[in-house]
Design an enzyme around this catalytic site. Sequence first.
Site, short mmCIF file in Angstrom:
data_model
loop_
_atom_site.label_atom_id
_atom_site.label_comp_id
_atom_site.label_asym_id
_atom_site.label_seq_id
_atom_site.Cartn_x
_atom_site.Cartn_y
_atom_site.Cartn_z
CB CYS A 38 -4.17 4.58 7.50
SG CYS A 38 -4.26 2.86 7.01
CG LEU A 85 -9.20 -1.92 3.34
CD1 LEU A 85 -8.45 -2.23 4.61
CD2 LEU A 85 -9.11 -3.12 2.40
CB VAL A 107 -3.97 -2.97 0.94
CG1 VAL A 107 -4.47 -2.53 -0.41
CG2 VAL A 107 -4.05 -1.83 1.94
NE ARG A 130 0.84 -1.77 10.76
CZ ARG A 130 0.52 -2.06 9.50
NH1 ARG A 130 1.30 -1.64 8.53
NH2 ARG A 130 -0.56 -2.75 9.22
CB ALA A 159 -13.11 13.23 22.60
CB THR A 177 -1.75 5.13 0.77
OG1 THR A 177 -2.98 4.48 1.07
CG2 THR A 177 -1.89 6.63 0.93
CD GLU A 209 -6.80 0.74 1.60
OE1 GLU A 209 -7.88 0.49 2.16
OE2 GLU A 209 -5.86 1.34 2.15
CE LYS A 230 0.94 4.23 5.45
NZ LYS A 230 0.50 4.57 4.10
C1 UGA Z 1 -8.41 4.40 8.18
C2 UGA Z 1 -9.63 4.99 7.45
O1 UGA Z 1 -10.75 5.06 8.33
C3 UGA Z 1 -9.99 4.15 6.23
O2 UGA Z 1 -11.06 4.76 5.51
C4 UGA Z 1 -8.76 4.03 5.33
O3 UGA Z 1 -9.02 3.25 4.18
C5 UGA Z 1 -7.63 3.41 6.11
O4 UGA Z 1 -7.34 4.25 7.25
C6 UGA Z 1 -6.43 3.27 5.22
O5 UGA Z 1 -5.91 4.27 4.76
O6 UGA Z 1 -6.05 2.14 4.89
P1 UGA Z 1 -8.04 2.47 10.00
O7 UGA Z 1 -6.63 2.96 10.10
O8 UGA Z 1 -8.26 1.01 9.87
O9 UGA Z 1 -8.78 3.14 8.72
O10 UGA Z 1 -8.77 2.94 11.31
P2 UGA Z 1 -9.94 3.93 11.75
O11 UGA Z 1 -11.13 3.15 12.08
O12 UGA Z 1 -10.12 5.03 10.79
O13 UGA Z 1 -9.33 4.48 13.10
C7 UGA Z 1 -8.09 5.19 13.12
C8 UGA Z 1 -7.80 5.74 14.48
O14 UGA Z 1 -8.66 6.82 14.79
C9 UGA Z 1 -7.96 4.73 15.62
O15 UGA Z 1 -6.86 4.85 16.50
C10 UGA Z 1 -9.25 5.16 16.31
O16 UGA Z 1 -9.26 4.84 17.67
C11 UGA Z 1 -9.20 6.65 16.09
N1 UGA Z 1 -10.55 7.30 16.12
C12 UGA Z 1 -11.47 7.00 15.18
C13 UGA Z 1 -10.81 8.23 17.11
O17 UGA Z 1 -9.97 8.53 17.98
N2 UGA Z 1 -12.04 8.83 17.12
C14 UGA Z 1 -12.99 8.55 16.19
O18 UGA Z 1 -14.08 9.16 16.26
C15 UGA Z 1 -12.71 7.61 15.20
#
Ligand code: UGA
Length: 451
Positions: free
Chosen positions: A260, A153, A11, A327, A252, A121, A151, A263
Amino acid sequence: MKIVVAGTGYVGLVTGACLSHAGHYVTCVDIDENKIELMKKGISPIYEPGLEELLIENYEAGRLNFTTNYKDAYRDADVIFIGVGTPEKADGSANLSYVFSVAKQIAQSIEKDCLVVLKSTVPIGTNDEVEKYIRESLKNNVEVELASNPEFLSQGTAVKDTLNASRIVIGVESKNAEKILREVYERFNEPIVVTNRRSAEMIKYASNDFLALKISFVNEIANLCEVVGANIEDVTKGMSYDIRIGDKFLQAGIGYGGSCFPKDTKALHWLAENNGYELKTVKATIEINENQKFRLIKKAKKRFKSLEGLKVAVLGLTFKPGTDDLREAPSIPNMRILLDEGAVVSAFDPVGAENFKKIYPERINYVDSPEKALKDADLVFIFTEWKQIREIKLERYRELMKTAVIFDGRNCYSLDEAETAKVEYYSIGRKNITDPNPIYGLSEAAAAKEQ
Ligand code: UGA
């Protein structure tokens, strides 16, 4: 405007780099000397596409600086962003000790009026508490105000997401704070949502928890698809044409991970409970995700009876592609089971292996290509859908593995491909492509028992 960013994790560092890219003079503060030295040399301490280029470009242009000397940095800052971690405590609540330790340093150091912007957060009400704490601990006679600016991102696309954000949320209690933040973001051509601090804090949690809920919902439907003979890929495709549902976050798999969603779901659930309210959807989201992680290993144990002595290839370790972050990665508890069961594991991940070695230094053969991991393996698990892994043709599994039994936690291949390639294929929310001979691939001990 002199901007300081406290914390150089995902961040903080991305915020600092992007704000300097937008023309501001930014100093990034961290307590870790090694990290600061690395960044001065243009090396990013985290793997994030486009970040190193921004660090070098803006450091060389004199708009971006790094220091461990927080006193000097905060002294005459106009705006201080707090972007430190808020990890999970044992009870699920957010640990705010890093936020308060920065708040203390700010209170002791600032010598002029300053807007402190909380980007981490944090639970609803934290901005109020931090503001009160700083005001009560001020060393000098200055005005200080807090603003919330969560944020949105995602790791792996953090720079892109910051420079082209879907929205900028500003939670303020005064016109002056709004004016300053509008100035900070004036070169960012993005919709700005202005609200009060508590609503801004809630927007962040509600957004992440809703996305996590979407994933858990799809995973639950996927599990039911397996039972009733439907195909989750077709089901989500059919759903996605309704623009109210959309086609995002409907993939799926073996559950969400990262720093994120796990937590933030637990923190909001805890916060609700603490306020005498039960958030039933978030509770279910967490429970579903916990079970989903073990979906495939359960299938593997059913298929092979025992994993002892079997050569297992593991493809993908990080919680998602495009990051070296482990993580809450589903690979971690699954690896524990594999090792405890006595499997002989070869693992490949394009960037996550070094970090994984710190968690599991023992008994894993880390290799630098998927092919090396697959060589002579009895079965393979796909935990992360890296491009390098998706691109492997299923025929290669058959050629390289002793027995091509594939447990795909990210649905990287179509069932048609699996059928054509004549591999045994287990995925999420779709029918299994099984082998006609169930003894095939059993460990010797299990096969003997079976006969
Ligand atoms: C997530 C959110 O998408 C961001 O918008 C947010 O800002 C961020 O957390 C945060 O709070 O900082 P991130 O943790 O980087 O971002 O990852 P994601 O791309 O959202 O993926 C999270 C998890 O969900 C991954 O393990 C991914 O494999 C899984 N996922 C995602 C699925 O199992 N299915 C999906 O359709 C999409």
